[in-house]
Design an enzyme around this catalytic site. Structure first.
Site, mmCIF file in Angstrom:
data_model
loop_
_atom_site.group_PDB
_atom_site.id
_atom_site.type_symbol
_atom_site.label_atom_id
_atom_site.label_comp_id
_atom_site.label_asym_id
_atom_site.label_seq_id
_atom_site.Cartn_x
_atom_site.Cartn_y
_atom_site.Cartn_z
ATOM 1 N N GLU A 1 17.776 21.850 -18.501
ATOM 2 C CA GLU A 1 17.516 23.271 -18.724
ATOM 3 C C GLU A 1 16.071 23.553 -18.332
ATOM 4 O O GLU A 1 15.270 22.631 -18.165
ATOM 5 C CB GLU A 1 17.735 23.664 -20.194
ATOM 6 C CG GLU A 1 16.782 22.986 -21.160
ATOM 7 C CD GLU A 1 16.759 23.654 -22.540
ATOM 8 O OE1 GLU A 1 17.259 24.795 -22.680
ATOM 9 O OE2 GLU A 1 16.228 23.042 -23.472
ATOM 10 N N LYS B 1 22.255 28.293 -20.604
ATOM 11 C CA LYS B 1 22.310 26.980 -19.968
ATOM 12 C C LYS B 1 23.387 26.936 -18.889
ATOM 13 O O LYS B 1 23.184 26.331 -17.843
ATOM 14 C CB LYS B 1 22.586 25.907 -21.024
ATOM 15 C CG LYS B 1 21.442 25.695 -22.018
ATOM 16 C CD LYS B 1 21.751 24.494 -22.909
ATOM 17 C CE LYS B 1 21.016 24.509 -24.230
ATOM 18 N NZ LYS B 1 19.588 24.244 -24.153
ATOM 19 N N ASN C 1 12.778 25.689 -19.748
ATOM 20 C CA ASN C 1 12.201 26.484 -20.828
ATOM 21 C C ASN C 1 11.135 27.380 -20.214
ATOM 22 O O ASN C 1 10.159 26.902 -19.644
ATOM 23 C CB ASN C 1 11.616 25.580 -21.915
ATOM 24 C CG ASN C 1 12.706 24.809 -22.638
ATOM 25 O OD1 ASN C 1 13.806 25.322 -22.815
ATOM 26 N ND2 ASN C 1 12.428 23.587 -23.020
ATOM 27 N N HIS D 1 18.227 15.630 -31.834
ATOM 28 C CA HIS D 1 17.982 16.256 -30.522
ATOM 29 C C HIS D 1 16.681 17.036 -30.478
ATOM 30 O O HIS D 1 16.499 17.906 -29.637
ATOM 31 C CB HIS D 1 19.134 17.172 -30.110
ATOM 32 C CG HIS D 1 20.456 16.471 -30.058
ATOM 33 N ND1 HIS D 1 20.683 15.393 -29.250
ATOM 34 C CD2 HIS D 1 21.611 16.690 -30.729
ATOM 35 C CE1 HIS D 1 21.932 14.979 -29.414
ATOM 36 N NE2 HIS D 1 22.512 15.740 -30.315
ATOM 37 N N GLU E 1 13.426 20.585 -17.760
ATOM 38 C CA GLU E 1 13.810 19.385 -18.503
ATOM 39 C C GLU E 1 14.898 18.623 -17.758
ATOM 40 O O GLU E 1 15.894 19.216 -17.337
ATOM 41 C CB GLU E 1 14.312 19.761 -19.895
ATOM 42 C CG GLU E 1 13.236 20.386 -20.765
ATOM 43 C CD GLU E 1 13.666 20.566 -22.221
ATOM 44 O OE1 GLU E 1 12.787 20.548 -23.097
ATOM 45 O OE2 GLU E 1 14.868 20.734 -22.483
ATOM 46 N N ARG F 1 8.560 29.156 -20.935
ATOM 47 C CA ARG F 1 7.461 29.462 -21.852
ATOM 48 C C ARG F 1 6.522 28.271 -21.895
ATOM 49 O O ARG F 1 6.799 27.235 -21.283
ATOM 50 C CB ARG F 1 8.030 29.678 -23.258
ATOM 51 C CG ARG F 1 8.864 28.472 -23.689
ATOM 52 C CD ARG F 1 9.317 28.560 -25.121
ATOM 53 N NE ARG F 1 10.481 27.735 -25.383
ATOM 54 C CZ ARG F 1 10.463 26.446 -25.713
ATOM 55 N NH1 ARG F 1 9.310 25.799 -25.794
ATOM 56 N NH2 ARG F 1 11.571 25.780 -25.952
ATOM 57 N N GLU G 1 29.273 18.584 -20.972
ATOM 58 C CA GLU G 1 28.596 17.651 -20.078
ATOM 59 C C GLU G 1 29.015 16.241 -20.405
ATOM 60 O O GLU G 1 29.365 15.944 -21.545
ATOM 61 C CB GLU G 1 27.069 17.725 -20.299
ATOM 62 C CG GLU G 1 26.415 18.856 -19.585
ATOM 63 C CD GLU G 1 24.925 18.955 -19.892
ATOM 64 O OE1 GLU G 1 24.371 18.071 -20.579
ATOM 65 O OE2 GLU G 1 24.324 19.923 -19.422
#
Ligand code: ADP
Ligand code: ADP
Ligand code: MG
Length: 672
Positions: A296, A116, A298, A235, A275, A300, A200
């Site tokens: 981030e 990340k 992903n 989350h 995202e 996939r 963050e």
């Protein structure tokens, strides 16, 4: 196009990939672990190769073995699904070296987006907006503390290598930072093998909105619109929908283009998701005041890809296969369109009322909505990898199935999802199905007042609910017993009851039934009248009971002013009752058999499920107070805290951190 592919995954995603491959006349090879020898994904493929033991490290993560399986079966390509090896750049590279096509992005793109912190540095250069934060390489705790103080509180510490909702800590105050950092690093090293973190700003009342992107080897890259995944617990996503409520055309284009820029910055090929965390600076009803930040990428196919399939009418696995085979993207940006609204619900083996503790067990009953199909544009779609009689084991994650619905509008999709969830009957393993229905019914969800704290905000109406109520539950349980359809209980004669006019006896008499409902003893009196009627009395409800049974096994119960059609599944002493308004369970108590049988748990502390001991918060001799955290366990990809059931003194720790424990294993001993 490929003639044969190997699917290096299990469960619903392996079945889902196999379904598209079959439709495209591509043969499939499954791989499986000991626990999955008879799993659906093995049956869904044309041939299969055994990998090894049940733990992922002994099977689904053994990539040399998977590559050898592909070679020996003549597969040309490997689809990694999600999780497991899907975001492992070494695996992607090893596939290429073995002359196999990895159905996913290039290894370099996986690597660039894998951490990340590093991906944020890249995105910063590409001009993609970021959440204010620190994502540097220097991990000196004092520096991290200073950075958090600079960013301000609440702050969020994230494991750079994290995923699956793990490795995050919210810190409310500067003085809590050091402890939160240590705990985050411990979880990170344990789960991801690296303790690097980033910090963050913790965005208040944010939405999670992500963009599906697709690239090909010819340099094309498009976005397939957004998904709103704001409804989360721990989350992790619970409900996902597309399009995002309140999204404006302008913002969709902006976010879509930012996502394409992010993908282009790493030469992305194949399916990916960017995202974003979205700050609602103007409240829920001001989409024009939404600010989005990259979170981030992903690299996939995502769990929630079916909602995108539903609104676009496309098969994303087909696109993955075409791109991997070297074909260009089937459509250009201006040929893509949104139709209607889709919502996905993740049906998980877990107990929402116990902090979503994952559950394991046998699916004694597993019934799905009547009109479901497995097609990307269908109105009710079920993607699963299990069947009735199967096991939810502790080795893999707790998702049992995904239920995806499509409607012309959000309201229509929502109503359809609720109706479909009502038809999901699962007995034998705790699930979140009733909880999901509760979430759909909340003011916040139905009015699309979305943010990641929705579940927390609505907790008063979401937990410890009883949708059917005591009188109806008892009426259903009594009915099941007198119909003689509850083995092990003292049922009445099996004849003479399957009719709406009830009992015909020679004389009137009364029977007493004993139950346990939500932990409380309940007694009910059933009177068989002279006139052939039944009369039931329970708590403060009393009146005629009229019962019937349909040929399909459902029962009809009329009692206390309502008439209900119910499905009742008895499993040993517990009747599981499903109705249109919800489900519940009630236990038949056999007074003689259970006399004096109380469960004295005393100071024993047992593992709620099989898993690994992460740490102990106490040592022998420590005095502890009721509710105090004693130990942390990890199971089914989550950490669980074991708390003291009563005040006491720690006598002995029975395991060491890192030890595997079985369900029910005593972890430590407390003296009163
Ligand atoms: P999505 O973003 O597609 O909803 P998740 O982040 O929930 O997906 O993860 C997708 C799947 O991959 C889940 O089955 C999850 O268990 C698994 N997974 C992803 N990352 C990790 C990780 N770092 N550790 C363990 N499991 C992971
Ligand atoms: P994972 O790899 O586990 O999916 P993400 O970075 O995607 O981790 O974050 C998962 C979830 O955590 C998000 O969907 C969101 O709900 C929450 N989250 C992440 N970053 C922030 C933030 N800066 N502020 C508020 N919530 C956040
Ligand atoms: Mg994420």
């Amino acid at each position: 196009m490929f003639k044969k592919i190997l699917i290096a995954n299990r469960g619903e995603i392996a079945c889902r990939v196999a379904a598209t491959a079959r439709r495209m006349a591509i043969r499939t090879v499954a791989v499986y672990s000991d626990a999955d020898a008879h799993a659906n994904h093995v049956r869904a493929c044309d041939e299969s190769v055994h990998l090894g033991g049940s733990a992922p490290k002994d099977s689904y993560l053994r990539w040399e073995k998977i590559i050898a399986a592909a070679k020996s079966t003549g597969a040309e390509a490997i689809h990694p699904g999600y999780g497991f090896l899907s975001e492992n750049e070494d695996f992607a590279r090893a596939c290429a070296e073995a002359g196999l096509v990895f159905i996913g992005p290039p290894a370099e793109a996986i690597l660039a987006m894998g951490l990340k912190a590093e991906s944020k540095r890249l995105m910063e250069q590409a001009g993609v907006p970021l959440v204010p934060g620190y994502h540097g390489a220097d991990q000196d705790p004092a520096l991290l503390q200073r950075e958090a103080d600079r960013i301000g509180y609440p702050a969020l510490i994230k494991a750079s290598a994290g995923g699956g909702g793990k490795g995050m800590r919210i810190v409310e105050r500067s003085e809590d930072f050091a402890a939160a950092l240590a705990s985050c690093q411990r979880e990170a090293i344990n789960s991801f093998g690296s303790d690097a973190v980033l910090i963050e700003k913790y965005v208040q009342r944010p939405r999670h909105i992500e963009i599906q992107v697709f690239g090909d080897n010819q340099g094309n890259c498009v976005y397939l619109f957004e998904r709103d995944c704001s409804v989360q617990r721990r989350h992790q996503k619970v409900l996902e929908e597309a399009p995002a409520p309140g999204m404006t055309e302008a913002m969709r284009k902006q976010m879509g283009e930012a996502a394409v820029n992010a993908a282009r910055a790493v030469n992305y090929v194949g399916a990916g998701t960017v995202e974003f965390i979205v700050e609602q600076t103007g409240g829920y009803d001001a989409p024009e005041a939404m600010k989005f930040y990259f979170m981030e990428m992903n690299t996939r196919l995502q769990v929630e890809h079916p909602v995108t399939e539903a609104i676009t009418g496309l098969d994303l696995v087909e696109w993955q296969l075409r791109v991997a085979a070297g074909e260009p993207l089937p459509l250009k940006q201006d040929q893509l369109q949104i139709h209607g609204h889709a919502i996905e619900a993740r049906i998980c083996a877990e107990n929402p009322d116990n902090n979503f503790l994952p559950a394991t067990g046998t699916l004694h009953v597993y019934r799905k909505p009547a009109q479901h199909t497995a097609f990307q544009r269908s109105r009710v779609r079920v993607d699963d990898g299990v069947r009735e009689g199967g096991e939810i084991s502790p080795f893999y994650d707790s998702m049992i199935a995904k239920l995806i619905v499509h409607g012309a509008t959000r309201a229509e999709a929502l109503a359809r999802l609720d109706a479909a969830l009502a038809q999901v009957h699962i007995v034998g393993v705790a699930t979140n199905v009733q909880f999901l229905r509760g979430v759909l019914a909340t003011e916040s969800f139905s009015q699309a007042r979305l943010d990641t704290a929705l579940i927390e905000r609505e907790r008063a109406v979401l937990f410890d609910r009883e949708p059917l109520g005591l009188p109806l539950a008892v009426a259903a349980a009594v009915t099941q017993q007198i119909l003689g359809e509850w083995p092990g209980t003292q049922g009445g004669p099996a004849t003479g009851f399957a009719r709406r006019d009830g009992w015909r006896a020679l004389g009137a008499y009364t029977r007493v039934f004993e139950f346990e409902f939500h932990g409380e003893p309940v007694s009910a009196q059933l009177a068989y009248g002279h006139e052939g009627g039944l009369h039931l009395a329970v708590a403060d409800a009393a009146g005629p009971l009229v019962i019937g049974r349909f040929p399909d096994g459902r029962i009809e119960v009329e009692f206390a002013g309502g008439r209900h059609t119910l499905d009742v599944y008895p499993l040993q002493s517990v009747a599981h009752i499903f109705g249109a308004q919800g489900a519940t369970r009630i236990t038949a108590v056999d007074r003689l058999a259970h006399a004096g049988d109380t469960q004295a748990e005393g100071g024993r502390l047992t593992a709620p499920m099989p898993g690994k001991v992460v740490s102990f918060a106490v040592k022998p001799g420590d005095k502890v107070a009721k509710g105090q955290a004693l130990a942390v366990m990890e199971a089914m990809k989550m950490e669980h805290t074991i708390a003291a059931p009563a005040d006491g003194t720690v006598e002995e720790l029975l395991f060491a951190p890192g030890d595997q424990v079985t369900e029910g294993a005593e972890l430590l001993r407390l003296a009163a």
